[in-house]
Design a protein around this motif. Structure first.
Motif, mmCIF file in Angstrom:
data_model
loop_
_atom_site.group_PDB
_atom_site.id
_atom_site.type_symbol
_atom_site.label_atom_id
_atom_site.label_comp_id
_atom_site.label_asym_id
_atom_site.label_seq_id
_atom_site.Cartn_x
_atom_site.Cartn_y
_atom_site.Cartn_z
ATOM 1 N N SER A 196 19.681 50.591 24.163
ATOM 2 C CA SER A 196 18.962 51.181 23.033
ATOM 3 C C SER A 196 17.595 51.706 23.458
ATOM 4 O O SER A 196 17.184 52.805 23.050
ATOM 5 N N SER A 256 20.325 41.614 25.665
ATOM 6 C CA SER A 256 21.494 42.256 26.272
ATOM 7 C C SER A 256 21.604 43.733 25.895
ATOM 8 O O SER A 256 21.974 44.575 26.722
ATOM 9 N N HIS A 257 21.263 44.028 24.654
ATOM 10 C CA HIS A 257 21.445 45.383 24.132
ATOM 11 C C HIS A 257 20.267 46.303 24.442
ATOM 12 O O HIS A 257 20.430 47.526 24.523
ATOM 13 N N SER A 258 19.083 45.734 24.643
ATOM 14 C CA SER A 258 17.879 46.559 24.749
ATOM 15 C C SER A 258 17.884 47.565 25.900
ATOM 16 O O SER A 258 17.312 48.655 25.736
ATOM 17 N N TRP A 262 21.227 38.800 21.888
ATOM 18 C CA TRP A 262 21.794 40.138 21.772
ATOM 19 C C TRP A 262 20.723 41.187 22.019
ATOM 20 O O TRP A 262 20.970 42.210 22.656
ATOM 21 N N ARG A 263 19.519 40.953 21.530
ATOM 22 C CA ARG A 263 18.447 41.921 21.730
ATOM 23 C C ARG A 263 18.193 42.122 23.217
ATOM 24 O O ARG A 263 18.028 43.238 23.693
#
Length: 376
Positions: free
Chosen positions: A54, A49-51, A46-47
């Motif tokens: 963010s 994919s999300h980074s 997730w990190r």
């Protein structure tokens, strides 16, 4: 170069373990002005994919406040291609971007209850394509990345010619992350010089890619040979205690001198200083900061003859089978033989101290920034 220190905007979405240690060392020793954006070292998929979302939000806010950085430095956990797309209206096209690869997902050993997912390896490749420079923490990692990228593309239905791996290779270089000795090189004098049982240290994570099951096999082999030994067991432990650790405690509990994560730096170095031998049984290692630390503390390494180890340590420290590892440890039970190795091995890792590796990093960064200024 401007009179003031050039500004590096660093992005580390998975800020834990070796990533965090590396960035701490860089900020301590670098002559540049580092601004580091981080996120939690949990849920790595997730990190990744999300980074881009963010970290682009954070970077845009930072640029609005401080202006353009002289360089962007990101780790492999950032999906750089996606991030750069989201930053197209905020980051100047002239700002160079360097990607530092602590690890990549091409060769990470799959756990028994997981399936192979090459999607994240492909993201690593896209990051390499998007970066102006790709720096790796070992030659083994660089070479593996390029080889496995080629293999991945060979599996694709078409479009192989759209990927210029020669161009990627041309912008790759190796810069070791290094390790930080204790302050003032204040090593606790815990090791004895008697002929008691040899102390074998474990500094790896207790996870499947580090193969703690081979530690069990080695203990069995040493016991069958009648070689007295003791265990100093460090390394991060997962929330769910691994079966191999329970097995070691049940079968060799009376051999264990320490079992647990060191809560302070002083305690950690104290445990390292008790080790006569530091052992790795890993299937996956792109550098090995903890091994270097243990060697600096005086332990003799006993390591697989593959991964990053052959480029860092002499052949005399390497093995290919558990039997060969037991042979090495058997010879090292001689205090005199161990001591004859320790000084040379300490000199071997001296070049890997963070003050030296960060100086090399700074030199490379300086060239990148000067080149960007000349091209502007």
């Amino acid at each position: 170069m401007p009179d003031s220190a050039p500004t590096i905007l660093a992005i580390d979405p998975f800020h834990g373990g070796s990533h965090r240690v590396f960035m701490q060392q860089v900020r301590k020793h670098s002559r540049f002005d580092w601004h580091v954006m981080t996120d939690k070292p949990v849920h790595w998929k997730w990190r990744t994919s999300h980074s881009p979302v963010s970290m682009s939000n954070s970077a845009q806010a930072w640029i609005e406040k401080h202006g353009q950085p002289d360089m962007v430095f990101c780790t492999d956990m950032l999906d750089l291609a996606a991030w750069a797309g989201l930053m197209r209206h905020s980051l100047s096209a002239g700002v160079p971007i360097v990607a530092y690869f602590h690890e990549s997902q091409f060769t990470y050993p799959t756990s028994p209850d997981a399936r192979v997912d090459l999607h994240y390896a492909y993201r690593n490749l896209l990051t390499a394509l998007a970066a102006g420079q790709c720096w790796f923490n070992s030659a083994f990692h660089r070479d593996t990345f390029l080889r496995e990228s080629d293999r991945l593309l060979a599996q694709m239905p078409d479009g192989r010619g759209d990927y210029d791996l020669e161009a990627v290779a041309s912008k790759c270089r190796v810069i070791y992350p290094g390790f930080e000795p204790p302050p003032g090189d204040d090593l606790p004098a815990s090791r004895t010089s008697d002929d008691g049982p040899i102390r074998i240290g474990w500094v790896s994570r207790w996870e499947h890619d580090k193969r703690p099951d081979r530690l069990v096999s080695l203990c069995q082999e040493l016991q069958s040979r009648g070689i007295p030994f003791r265990l100093v067991l460090l390394g991060n432990r997962p929330v769910r205690e691994p079966e191999t650790l329970r097995c070691i405690r049940m079968s060799y509990g009376h051999y264990i001198e320490h079992d647990g994560f060191a809560e302070t730096s002083r305690a950690y170095w104290s445990m390292l200083a008790k080790m006569d031998v530091v052992l790795s049984t890993a299937d996956h290692e792109f550098f090995g900061i903890a091994i270097c630390e243990a060697v600096w503390a005086g332990a003799v390494p006993v390591l697989p003859d593959r991964l990053s180890y052959p480029e860092l340590f002499p052949d005399a420290c390497l093995y290919s089978t558990v039997d060969q590892a037991a042979d090495l440890i058997s010879r090292l039970t001689s205090v005199g033989f161990r001591q004859s190795k320790q000084a040379a091995l300490r000199r071997q890792v001296e070049r890997l101290q963070a003050r030296r590796t960060v100086a090399e990093l700074d030199e490379a960064i300086g060239r990148v920034i000067r080149s960007a200024v000349d091209d502007a």
